[in-house]
Write an enzyme that holds these catalytic residues in place. Sequence first.
Site, short mmCIF file in Angstrom:
data_model
loop_
_atom_site.label_atom_id
_atom_site.label_comp_id
_atom_site.label_asym_id
_atom_site.label_seq_id
_atom_site.Cartn_x
_atom_site.Cartn_y
_atom_site.Cartn_z
N HIS A 179 34.10 45.63 48.28
CA HIS A 179 35.27 45.11 48.62
C HIS A 179 36.36 45.82 47.98
O HIS A 179 36.37 46.49 47.27
CB HIS A 179 35.68 43.90 48.00
CG HIS A 179 34.73 42.58 48.57
ND1 HIS A 179 34.44 41.36 47.96
CD2 HIS A 179 34.26 42.41 49.90
CE1 HIS A 179 33.85 40.61 48.74
NE2 HIS A 179 33.71 41.22 49.96
N ASP A 225 39.24 45.81 46.87
CA ASP A 225 39.99 45.84 45.53
C ASP A 225 39.18 46.20 44.30
O ASP A 225 39.47 46.31 43.17
CB ASP A 225 40.59 44.55 45.36
CG ASP A 225 39.37 43.24 45.07
OD1 ASP A 225 38.60 43.26 46.07
OD2 ASP A 225 39.45 42.13 44.42
N HIS A 226 37.92 46.60 44.79
CA HIS A 226 37.16 47.29 43.59
C HIS A 226 36.94 48.88 44.02
O HIS A 226 36.94 49.71 43.13
CB HIS A 226 35.64 46.43 43.54
CG HIS A 226 36.04 45.14 43.03
ND1 HIS A 226 35.80 44.72 41.67
CD2 HIS A 226 36.40 44.05 43.74
CE1 HIS A 226 36.22 43.51 41.62
NE2 HIS A 226 36.60 43.08 42.87
N ASP A 250 32.37 40.94 40.70
CA ASP A 250 32.55 39.60 41.25
C ASP A 250 31.49 38.63 41.45
O ASP A 250 31.22 37.86 41.97
CB ASP A 250 33.03 39.68 42.53
CG ASP A 250 34.64 40.23 42.50
OD1 ASP A 250 34.98 40.48 41.33
OD2 ASP A 250 35.21 40.47 43.51
N HIS A 253 27.56 37.63 46.19
CA HIS A 253 29.01 37.82 46.64
C HIS A 253 29.21 38.91 47.96
O HIS A 253 29.69 38.39 48.68
CB HIS A 253 29.69 38.25 45.18
CG HIS A 253 31.19 38.39 45.60
ND1 HIS A 253 32.05 37.54 45.99
CD2 HIS A 253 32.04 39.60 45.66
CE1 HIS A 253 33.32 38.02 46.12
NE2 HIS A 253 33.07 39.54 45.61
N HIS A 262 37.92 40.38 37.57
CA HIS A 262 39.17 39.67 37.81
C HIS A 262 39.63 38.68 36.67
O HIS A 262 38.61 38.04 35.87
CB HIS A 262 39.16 38.74 38.91
CG HIS A 262 38.97 39.23 40.37
ND1 HIS A 262 40.20 39.86 41.05
CD2 HIS A 262 38.13 39.83 41.02
CE1 HIS A 262 39.77 40.42 42.20
NE2 HIS A 262 38.33 40.31 42.08
N HIS A 288 30.98 46.69 43.94
CA HIS A 288 30.62 46.24 45.27
C HIS A 288 31.82 46.83 46.20
O HIS A 288 32.55 47.56 45.71
CB HIS A 288 30.51 44.61 45.31
CG HIS A 288 31.65 43.93 45.05
ND1 HIS A 288 32.39 43.88 43.88
CD2 HIS A 288 32.43 43.07 45.82
CE1 HIS A 288 33.18 43.39 43.71
NE2 HIS A 288 33.43 42.71 45.02
#
Length: 286
Positions: free
Chosen positions: A87, A89-90, A163, A141, A202, A85
Amino acid sequence: MLTTRIITRSLKYLTHTYKLHSLPTCHDHRKMKVNLIPLLKDNYGYLIIDESTNVGAVVDPVTPDTVLKAISDSGVKVDQVLTTHHHWDHAGGNEELNAKKPGMTFYGGDDRIGAMNKKVVHNETFSIGSMKVTCFETPCHTTGHICYLVEGEGADPAVFTGDTLFAAGCGRFFEGTAPEMYRALIEILSSLPDNTRVYCGHEYTAQNLKFAKHVEPENTAVLNMIDEVAKKREAGEPTIPTTIGQEKTFNPFMRVRESAVQKFAGCTDPVEVMREIRAAKDNFRG
Ligand SMILES: [Zn+2]
């Protein structure tokens, strides 16, 4: 210039500090391996290896230098990137990875994903060597979230859930609704074989289990997993992967059809239960 340099140095320091939040591990799926790569503060990237062809793919490589080192250490040919996705941090390392290793195919389901050159849709398939990947659209999400199932003859299946599904939990509903998470977790992911290993985005398992215990204080699968996870974290080991079969025993969001979880939620409609327990988790200070 000075500010840029300070920011760059800070990021490097943070990356260095955080890159070992857990020990990197290698998981044998027979004919396939999955290398877990700890990234940032509590993220996981992955290197999937098809052993018969020595071809691989990476998942959510947010810190390209770390991931490129994992690729070169493995000696595997990698030219595919699976992004769960948008975001940061991905997907935040995609552009840099594309610059450092041009010519790769970047899969994803959201136009906000950097460097994406192959947008996938629900049930679309492609190959990593002799392994088959099936893409599942799991919006909630984020609207364009994709989970990737990787399977092959004689190999134990793996699903990369970003996530959407966490070990013992699920992602926040930032861009979606309870019916969408119900479809993702119950109709799609719960229908995978119980031995499917779950590789999520995570290391949140310990916190998630505190909430699982709050929902079901007498669920022995939850209590046993709390002990197991505590031992692993004390040793610096990741708690990932779990399996779909395990998740059905201790993850409250996978258990919205169970009477104990419905009792906690104060309702019986499973979609309403999903909504209620997500709201309860959002407010939970365990
Ligand atoms: Zn996210």
